[in-house]
Scaffold this motif. Structure first.
Motif, short mmCIF file in Angstrom:
data_model
loop_
_atom_site.label_atom_id
_atom_site.label_comp_id
_atom_site.label_asym_id
_atom_site.label_seq_id
_atom_site.Cartn_x
_atom_site.Cartn_y
_atom_site.Cartn_z
N LEU A 1 58.36 -21.59 89.77
CA LEU A 1 59.04 -22.69 89.08
C LEU A 1 58.29 -24.00 89.25
CD1 LEU A 1 61.57 -23.35 87.42
CD2 LEU A 1 62.76 -23.84 89.56
N SER A 2 57.66 -24.20 90.41
CA SER A 2 56.95 -25.47 90.64
C SER A 2 55.69 -25.59 89.79
CB SER A 2 56.58 -25.59 92.13
OG SER A 2 55.65 -24.58 92.49
N LEU B 1 58.81 -25.18 80.76
CA LEU B 1 60.17 -24.67 80.70
C LEU B 1 61.11 -25.76 80.21
CD1 LEU B 1 60.34 -22.64 84.04
CD2 LEU B 1 59.85 -21.79 81.75
N SER B 2 62.07 -25.31 79.43
CA SER B 2 63.10 -26.26 78.98
C SER B 2 64.11 -26.47 80.10
CB SER B 2 63.79 -25.70 77.73
OG SER B 2 64.48 -24.49 78.06
N ALA B 3 65.02 -27.39 79.87
CA ALA B 3 66.03 -27.68 80.89
C ALA B 3 66.91 -26.48 81.13
CB ALA B 3 66.86 -28.88 80.46
N ARG C 1 67.37 -24.48 84.61
CA ARG C 1 68.69 -24.23 85.23
C ARG C 1 68.89 -22.73 85.47
NH1 ARG C 1 70.34 -28.58 81.86
NH2 ARG C 1 70.80 -27.14 80.15
N GLY C 2 68.42 -21.90 84.55
CA GLY C 2 68.56 -20.47 84.74
C GLY C 2 67.77 -19.98 85.95
#
Length: 386
Positions: free
Chosen positions: A214-215, A220-222, A226-227
């Motif tokens: 993720l970092s 990626l969209s918001a 969040r997912g």
């Protein structure tokens, strides 16, 4: 079993122990002295008292030189009625050693001492000749007294040895019990450590890989972020539940992980799907004929889980191949292969493969790992039934 030396079980005498033994010896001497000394001349009484005092002093060292002291006091008792008590004390002390090579000669010497006193020393003016009946009576009394002293000493020696033996047995049993408790604690620690590693390392490595991926993702969209964060939260929550279970066992307030519901062979597919969902590239082939027993299925699950965890830790992004094959006749082979990676920041304890080896040994199987060129291979064989 080799017979123990009397020095090993003779207790040390306290001050009171010395005092009452000397009082008993003096009582024996005084009884004989009062019955005979009334008609003695003063010189004989002085000689008797002198020899008796020397004997009473020497009997103090009866434990250091038992045979010598018993011999000296027995000879002294033939010439001094005051030494009779010291002679009796030395004979009893010698008998506690229960050595017939010492008891028999000293007993015979004590018998001769008594008869010598009766025939030679216990002669007073005006006393008539001794008849055969009196001789027989004195000999009988002498035998009874010597036998009673020897029997009493042997009883004391037997009792001392019995108490010493029971004490040694109790100490040995206590040491063995302490060793068993220590071994049981060590076994329990290793079992719990194995369960903690099997359960928690997989979850935490999953969290680490997802958070690391993720970092690096900037596209990626918001909603996607969040997912991913929600997935990390769910895995972290599951890891906390597992940790709470293990800590409950350590505190004695929770359910034992080995008696709680355990993963089975049917959960291996779910484990692989979780790894794929977490971003790993996994190929899974199941060529097992039939359904393995529950205990073996659990071991299969743990081997696959450890292989996924190792690949996630040390070769993130590498292609992992998981193959299960076997039957009831041939047993089950678990094979995991992945290319060597560039490593990750997730620390490894090195205990996972050790724990798996122990688990495989307990199940009657074996586990090994090797590297062929740039491919790391983890392979285990498990019997169908334990």
């Amino acid at each position: 079993m080799q017979q123990r030396s009397p020095d090993d079980y003779q207790p040390r005498l306290s001050l009171w122990g010395h005092i009452w033994r000397y009082l008993a010896a003096l009582a024996i001497s005084v009884v004989g002295l009062t019955s005979s000394a009334g008609v003695w001349p003063e010189w004989r009484l002085a000689v008797d008292l002198s020899i008796g005092v020397v004997a009473l002093v020497l009997v103090f060292w009866r434990r250091r030189w038992p045979f010598a002291i018993a011999t000296i006091t027995a000879i002294a008792g033939a010439f001094s009625i005051l030494a009779a008590g010291a002679s009796a004390l030395a004979l009893v002390s010698l008998a506690t050693r229960r050595r017939w090579g010492e008891i028999i000669p000293i007993s015979l010497l004590s018998f001769v001492q008594g008869m010598f006193w009766f025939a030679v020393m216990d002669v007073t003016p005006g006393k008539g000749p001794q008849t055969l009946g009196v001789w027989g009576l004195n000999a009988g009394v002498n035998v009874v007294v010597v036998a009673a002293l020897v029997a009493w000493g042997m009883y004391i020696g037997s009792r001392r040895e019995l108490i010493a033996t029971l004490r040694v047995r109790a100490e040995t049993a206590e040491a063995e019990q302490s060793l068993r408790v220590s071994q049981a604690r060590e076994t329990e620690r290793r079992r719990i450590a194995r369960e903690m590693h099997d359960v928690l390392a997989h979850r935490i490595s999953h969290i680490s890989m997802q958070a690391g991926a993720l970092s690096y993702r900037e596209d990626l969209s918001a909603d996607q972020v969040r997912g991913q964060v929600g997935a990390i939260r769910d895995v972290a929550h599951t890891a906390l539940e597992d940790l709470r279970t293990v800590l409950g066992v350590l505190r004695g307030t929770g359910e034992d992980p080995e008696t709680a519901p355990q993963p089975t062979y049917a959960d291996v597919c779910r484990l692989v799907e979780e790894a794929r969902t977490g971003g790993m590239n996994v190929d899974f082939e199941d060529e097992v004929e039939g359904t393995p027993p529950e205990t073996i299925g659990r071991s299969i699950y743990r081997v696959v889980q450890e292989g996924i965890t190792n690949a996630r830790k040390h070769a993130p992004g590498a292609h992992l191949e998981v193959t299960l094959r076997g039957s009831e006749e041939d047993g089950i082979t678990v094979d995991l292969r992945n290319r060597l990676g560039f490593g990750s920041n997730t620390p490894g304890s090195g205990l996972g493969l050790i724990g798996l080896s122990e688990r495989a040994d307990l199940a009657g199987g074996r586990l090994g790992h090797r590297t062929e060129k740039d491919v790391f291979i983890l392979e285990a064989w498990l019997p169908w039934g334990q």
